[in-house]
Design an enzyme around this catalytic site. Structure first.
Site, PDB file in Angstrom:
ATOM      1  N   GLN A 230     -29.744 -29.512  -4.307  1.00 53.81           N
ATOM      2  CA  GLN A 230     -29.581 -30.849  -4.279  1.00 53.81           C
ATOM      3  C   GLN A 230     -30.927 -31.546  -3.642  1.00 53.81           C
ATOM      4  OE1 GLN A 230     -26.241 -28.996  -2.017  1.00 53.81           O
ATOM      5  NE2 GLN A 230     -25.261 -31.175  -1.958  1.00 53.81           N
TER       6      GLN A 230
ATOM      7  N   HIS B 202     -29.992 -34.060  -7.744  1.00 55.97           N
ATOM      8  CA  HIS B 202     -30.600 -35.279  -7.171  1.00 55.97           C
ATOM      9  C   HIS B 202     -32.066 -35.655  -7.991  1.00 55.97           C
ATOM     10  CE1 HIS B 202     -27.591 -34.537  -3.926  1.00 55.97           C
ATOM     11  NE2 HIS B 202     -26.886 -35.136  -5.021  1.00 55.97           N
TER      12      HIS B 202
ATOM     13  N   CYS C 297     -32.316 -42.120 -22.299  1.00 53.94           N
ATOM     14  CA  CYS C 297     -32.166 -40.672 -22.938  1.00 53.94           C
ATOM     15  C   CYS C 297     -32.627 -39.492 -21.990  1.00 53.94           C
ATOM     16  CB  CYS C 297     -33.380 -40.531 -24.146  1.00 53.94           C
ATOM     17  SG  CYS C 297     -35.126 -40.850 -23.584  1.00 53.94           S
TER      18      CYS C 297
ATOM     19  N   CYS D 112     -39.398 -46.360 -22.022  1.00 52.62           N
ATOM     20  CA  CYS D 112     -39.661 -44.986 -22.507  1.00 52.62           C
ATOM     21  C   CYS D 112     -40.285 -45.187 -24.154  1.00 52.62           C
ATOM     22  CB  CYS D 112     -38.552 -44.295 -22.659  1.00 52.62           C
ATOM     23  SG  CYS D 112     -38.129 -43.020 -23.573  1.00 52.62           S
TER      24      CYS D 112
ATOM     25  N   GLY E 237     -28.230 -23.299   2.927  1.00 52.96           N
ATOM     26  CA  GLY E 237     -28.513 -24.634   3.543  1.00 52.96           C
ATOM     27  C   GLY E 237     -27.815 -25.662   3.111  1.00 52.96           C
TER      28      GLY E 237
HETATM   29 ZN   LIG Z   1     -35.808 -42.744 -23.399  1.00 52.44          ZN
END
Ligand SMILES: [Zn+2]
Length: 264
Positions: free
Chosen positions: A113, A131, A142, A160, A200
């Site tokens: 996490q 995360h 994508c 992108c 943890g």
């Molecule tokens: Zn993309």
């Protein structure tokens, strides 16, 4: 020298790991705190100091991606402090112990996490970051990811090159769905897992909370490594009460000592 209760539990944990087919770790903020990364909340927490981030952060990014990037790149405030803290953090002996288990073939996947990249810095390879990873950028279309230094931003917001989707920091924001590729990977690893180490983490927040429950439901075992009691402690087969940086290296030593006798 007389064995303490913790020694006995470490021995049991080592035996369970050696006896399992597919050990997986589920890691939470406790490991990062041991590496000097402050928690989000509580004394010394970043959000305690700067205030909680907006709960609608992801919606605001979608509405104003340029504004998101200008805020991110500012030289002061929580983002700058995050960057500085992460840049200074180093893996602790617990991260190194997990990497050693992976090298021994006794850690198939690390579901974390945390976003600090410390598992990779310790040498771990199969890391699923629920995360995200603060050292990477990700396309929200994508899910292509790039190390930050390899993506050259010419204009805000960066888009992108594959799908024209908005590129943001890989770290998952409030209101942002867990990237579908990571979610599928965590679910697949959990399905195979017969021994989960909860390190943890309080395992209270979904989706992470669902993974140990699934392992238990399939007849697997749970090993908790945490200095504090958590809501899941009662359901664990072995509980190691201590900091991961102290307990995990001792457990790996026992695994290595027991290994020749157990055979491969
Ligand atoms: Zn993309």
């Amino acid at each position: 020298m007389e064995k303490t209760e913790l020694d006995r539990q470490i021995e049991r944990a080592a035996e369970l790991v050696l006896g399992s087919q597919y050990p997986v770790a589920l890691v939470g903020a406790g490991m990062s705190v041991e590496s000097g990364i402050p928690p989000f909340r509580g004394p010394g927490g970043i959000w305690t100091k700067y205030g909680e981030p907006a709960m609608d952060g992801y919606d605001r990014l979608l509405q104003d991606p340029k504004g998101y990037w200008l805020e991110r790149d500012s030289d002061t405030g929580p983002m700058a402090e995050f960057r500085e803290t992460f840049a200074q953090a180093k893996p602790n002996p617990g991260h190194l112990a997990i990497a050693e288990m992976e090298a021994l073939g006794l850690m198939k996947c690390i579901i974390t996490q945390n976003v600090d990249n410390l598992h990779q810095m310790a040498g771990s390879r199969n890391v699923a970051e629920i995360h995200g990873n603060s050292t990477k950028l990700r396309c929200i279309g994508c899910t292509t990811r790039w190390p930050k230094e390899e993506f050259h931003i010419e204009d805000y917001p960066p888009l992108c090159p594959h799908c024209d989707g908005i590129v943001k920091v890989d770290t998952v924001m409030f209101g942002e769905p867990i990237p579908f590729d990571v979610m599928a990977r965590c679910e697949g690893e959990t399905q195979k897992c017969d021994c989960m180490l909860l390190i943890g983490t309080t395992a209270e927040v979904y989706p992470a909370a669902g993974f140990p429950a699934a392992v238990k439901a399939m007849g697997g075992v749970l090993i908790e490594i945490n200095p504090l009691e958590t809501v899941i402690s009662q359901r664990c087969d072995v509980v190691l009460r201590g900091a991961s940086g102290e307990v995990l290296p001792r457990m790996v030593e026992r695994i290595k000592a027991l290994r020749p006798a157990t055979g491969d």
